[in-house]
Design an enzyme around this catalytic site. Sequence first.
Site, short mmCIF file in Angstrom:
data_model
loop_
_atom_site.label_atom_id
_atom_site.label_comp_id
_atom_site.label_asym_id
_atom_site.label_seq_id
_atom_site.Cartn_x
_atom_site.Cartn_y
_atom_site.Cartn_z
N ASP A 229 0.88 -1.16 0.00
CA ASP A 229 0.00 0.00 0.00
C ASP A 229 0.92 1.22 0.00
O ASP A 229 2.11 1.12 0.34
CB ASP A 229 -0.94 0.00 1.21
CG ASP A 229 -2.13 0.94 0.98
OD1 ASP A 229 -2.07 1.80 0.07
OD2 ASP A 229 -3.13 0.84 1.72
C1 BGC Z 1 -4.86 3.43 -0.06
C2 BGC Z 1 -5.00 2.42 -1.19
C3 BGC Z 1 -4.81 3.12 -2.52
C4 BGC Z 1 -3.47 3.81 -2.53
C5 BGC Z 1 -3.17 4.56 -3.81
C6 BGC Z 1 -3.59 4.25 -0.17
O1 BGC Z 1 -3.56 5.27 0.76
O2 BGC Z 1 -4.89 2.77 1.18
O3 BGC Z 1 -6.24 1.79 -1.13
O4 BGC Z 1 -4.91 2.20 -3.56
O5 BGC Z 1 -3.44 4.77 -1.46
O6 BGC Z 1 -4.00 5.66 -3.93
#
Ligand code: BGC
Length: 760
Positions: A229
Amino acid sequence: MKRNIKDLIKQMTLEEKAGLCSGLDAWRTKPVERLNIPSIMVSDGPHGLRKQDDSGNSSNDSIPAVCFPTACAYSCSFDRDLLEEMGKTIGDECQAEDVAVVLGPAVNIKRSPLCGRNFEYVSEDPYTAGELASAFIKGVQSKNIGTSIKHFAANNQEFRRLTVSSEVSERALREIYFPAFETAVKQSQPDTVMCSYNKINGVFSSENKRLLSEILRNEWGFKGFVMSDWGAVNDRIKGLEAGLDLEMPSSGGLTDAQIVNAVKEGTLDEKILDTSVVRLLRIIFKFHDKRQKGSFNKEAHHKLAVKIEEESIVLLKNESILPLSPHAKAAFIGGFAEKPRFQGGGSSHINAFKTVSFLSAAADFALEQSIKGKPVVFGYAKGFDAVTGEGSPEMTQEALALAQKSDVVVVFAGLPDTYECEGYDRNHLKLPESQNTLIQDLAKVNKNIVVVLHNGSPVEMDWADDVKGIVEAYLGGQGVGQAVCGILYGKVNPSGKLAETFPLRLEDTPSYLSFPGDGKKTVYSEDIFVGYRYYDARKIPVLFPFGHGLSYTTFSYSDLKLDKTILTDTDTLTISLKVKNTGTMNGKEVIQVYVRDKTGTIQRPEKELKNFEKIYLQSGEEKTVTMTLNKRSFAYYSEALGDWHAASGTYEILVGKSSQDIVLCKEITFKTSVKLPITITPNTNVSDILRYEGIPQLLEPVRERYNAMQGTSESAREAITKEMVDSMYNDTPLRSLQGLLGHDFKDFEDFLHRIRQICC
Ligand code: BGC
């Protein structure tokens, strides 16, 4: 195009290989131009395309795209085919926009209705989440676009999400928090998995070898790559060793250098790096080799967004008020009628190319009707502001005046953006107070009130008894206004069923006392009893149960048949039943199959959903529905066995219209050949071994000595009851039987040995 990835890796420098393991920028991987290794772009997801422009900057707006209903809504469709269609459509958009991987679906279990991101998540039920996510993945990947199922795993709150440790039992992980990922991997093989921010039992997911390698790859057979993530990496080397292939976003070269140094210093085996590079290259080339440039038709995709929402809206309550008669003078009240809230805030936020509000859809409907010579009369009062969710005395007065002169009142209520969002959790389940008051005030001047809700997760409804109809639209995507209009006026028959429980009060929820923890840990003390599993076990009344949803027609279920009376570990059970549309309107129904364990082997939920099917029936039509179950449908996760286990004994197959409306039931016997491991020690209790064939006979002489304790006189039997003797016998450790063994055994060791021969 055929290429030899192993040869390519031999040609790559250590720096190039390390570089491939982290992003170029916020959204792209690094190219290696001299070797023709292209860069690929990933984008959020999951309910539309959130592609940011080619600057790679994560703070700019995304391209105009189609905002489909969010997961909290689409999950209520309980329709695998529809989810596959949505996936295909998003896949086409990705092809057109040169996006290789869509960052979704998001399948974390709704442990508490307070989690700020629940609107992005599918369900409180792992079977539902796994089935719908698999269908979505199948759809997207059929277009040669990858998916990234997220957030693996046990990321069930936003509070301190980057550091908190989710303290969860192995059984709860296996039965509740893992299965959606497991099902998706086994059924649809997502190209990538996104690991979560949090720790699980003290170990960051991003460096959790058991999670990312042993379970995900070795047990479930995942073949793609794992990405972090955004910002989830704590220790890059540990992560790589654990199976985390791609760090996102860019680390500015910092962690690439760490990888290079670790290999040079001999603290990281270069083979581990090579393995990750192979996994990455496979997906990068898969996308590039099967690229299908094109464009997509936004209007056609908008229509699908409307259709998905129509299939997902849940009719929660209807006291003969819906569908609305087009002849009734209607008052539409509430800012969301004009400006619907149709998605949530954070990384999933789509730049919708258009939005259709309820008011504009109603105006179109009125025009259509007036052409047919059937005028529709309605008025609108704001009642409260859609952005703040709050009203004013003037707005209330205007709304009450309109309600007084109308036949029916529809209030478009819901949560404003600030109430639920990625990054923080809610701390209550209430609508803005002014909306609650407005609904109650309106109910005093007009008895015909319908409330339409725009929210990403359950709200308390103290006014539920004061209104005649409640429609849950959730965050229904950019076409929500059209879909709600279709449902309210009966152009569409509602068929959504809740994929989560609506509790009466926050205090009733399973994790009320442990959510969100002390800032360091969040202890999942409710264990496997999440959602309906908890309310069922505690017999806690709820506002609306899991699986609930009404229709404008009625369905009758009959003739439940099982194709076997005894099931074994390797069998498949086919169940069939007849469902008839007994009402006057065509419609769809979701048939739910739950399993109840009656063997008494271990504490189990009252019932668990193990299959569902959605069918369409014309008025008066009857169809036979067939579904299958297998060992896993009956099994729990045995920590002793380290595997799924269905104990021998009786189970019930329950077929229902919701988790609390079971209409058909049949028993089945399960026979397993698997023996649970047991260690026999002097402190093993008698009751732990009584179920083994031969043990009751072996212990018969001892049992008789216990029976004799009861005496024969009335007063002796009062002093020591039969129940007391039974309980003493069952709880006795084997060591306490030493003096009672008689001549059947050489000594105590011989006794234990004979028991081990039978049980182990
Ligand atoms: C989120 C993800 C997301 C990623 C990219 C993160 O903060 O938890 O779900 O895909 O950002 O935007």
